[in-house]
Design a protein around this motif. Structure first.
Motif, PDB file in Angstrom:
ATOM      1  N   TRP A   3       0.840  -1.204   0.000  1.00 55.79           N
ATOM      2  CA  TRP A   3       0.000   0.000   0.000  1.00 55.79           C
ATOM      3  C   TRP A   3       0.872   1.249   0.000  1.00 55.79           C
ATOM      4  O   TRP A   3       0.484   2.282  -0.534  1.00 55.79           O
ATOM      5  N   ILE A  21      -3.536   5.875   3.271  1.00 54.97           N
ATOM      6  CA  ILE A  21      -4.567   4.851   3.181  1.00 54.97           C
ATOM      7  C   ILE A  21      -4.712   4.315   4.593  1.00 54.97           C
ATOM      8  O   ILE A  21      -3.738   3.849   5.190  1.00 54.97           O
ATOM      9  N   VAL A  22      -5.925   4.447   5.147  1.00 57.77           N
ATOM     10  CA  VAL A  22      -6.181   4.015   6.518  1.00 57.77           C
ATOM     11  C   VAL A  22      -7.413   3.129   6.561  1.00 57.77           C
ATOM     12  O   VAL A  22      -8.333   3.287   5.766  1.00 57.77           O
ATOM     13  N   GLY A  23      -7.414   2.188   7.489  1.00 64.78           N
ATOM     14  CA  GLY A  23      -8.567   1.338   7.669  1.00 64.78           C
ATOM     15  C   GLY A  23      -9.718   2.103   8.284  1.00 64.78           C
ATOM     16  O   GLY A  23      -9.525   3.179   8.873  1.00 64.78           O
ATOM     17  N   HIS A  24     -10.918   1.575   8.165  1.00 65.25           N
ATOM     18  CA  HIS A  24     -12.092   2.217   8.762  1.00 65.25           C
ATOM     19  C   HIS A  24     -11.943   2.371  10.273  1.00 65.25           C
ATOM     20  O   HIS A  24     -12.560   3.253  10.866  1.00 65.25           O
ATOM     21  N   TRP A  29      -2.500   2.025   6.989  1.00 64.33           N
ATOM     22  CA  TRP A  29      -1.995   1.024   6.045  1.00 64.33           C
ATOM     23  C   TRP A  29      -0.753   1.569   5.346  1.00 64.33           C
ATOM     24  O   TRP A  29       0.171   0.836   5.070  1.00 64.33           O
ATOM     25  N   GLN A 110     -12.938  -1.438   2.920  1.00 69.40           N
ATOM     26  CA  GLN A 110     -12.191  -1.569   4.165  1.00 69.40           C
ATOM     27  C   GLN A 110     -11.378  -0.345   4.544  1.00 69.40           C
ATOM     28  O   GLN A 110     -10.838  -0.289   5.650  1.00 69.40           O
ATOM     29  N   ALA A 111     -11.242   0.602   3.644  1.00 68.64           N
ATOM     30  CA  ALA A 111     -10.284   1.690   3.882  1.00 68.64           C
ATOM     31  C   ALA A 111     -10.787   3.048   3.409  1.00 68.64           C
ATOM     32  O   ALA A 111     -11.761   3.148   2.668  1.00 68.64           O
TER      33      ALA A 111
END
Length: 146
Positions: A3, A21-24, A29, A110-111
């Protein structure tokens, strides 16, 4: 490909000055150096973008939102796309002297994909061009259930 490669090559390479890019849940990430999206910010934005346009407008129209500690004025959201598009949120920096800085956030399964664009640091890339490149990353992630 990791990522981080998507952040470095696709997002920063497209003209964003910061990207992540980050998860919920707020887990990171990948991110550009020194850019930290706080877990509570990510969780709130993921929840809002998972809802409907009326909720976003009600929640953000007067107070805006924060990303990486920076306050943004809400300018636009798209969540009810009949074509199956990826939910997006856009804003403008509210800090004096940074009003040209814009942000766009895409929500995938998811992100969140986050990019900040500032014409002063974009290597000549327009916000629209950077947004199109981010859309390609978002489409890939969305189509592959990320």
């Amino acid at each position: 490909m990791s990522w981080q490669t998507y952040v470095d090559q696709n997002l920063l390479g497209a003209g964003f000055c910061y990207a992540a890019i980050v998860g919920h849940d707020g887990s990171t990430w990948a991110a550009s150096p020194g850019y930290t999206v706080l877990p509570d910010e990510a969780a709130r934005l993921a929840q809002l973008l998972g809802g409907d346009a009326d909720t976003i407008n009600t929640q953000l129209s007067s107070g805006g939102f924060k990303v990486a500690g920076q306050q943004y004025a809400f300018t636009r959201a798209e969540v009810d796309d009949d074509d199956g598009g990826v939910p997006t949120l856009q804003g403008r920096c509210k800090e004096e002297g940074k009003s040209a800085q814009g942000i766009i956030i895409y929500r995938t399964a998811q992100a969140l994909i986050i990019g900040c664009h500032d014409p002063a640091y974009s290597n000549g890339a327009s916000f629209n061009k950077a947004n199109m490149e981010m859309g390609k990353v978002a489409d890939y992630m969305f189509e592959n259930s990320f």
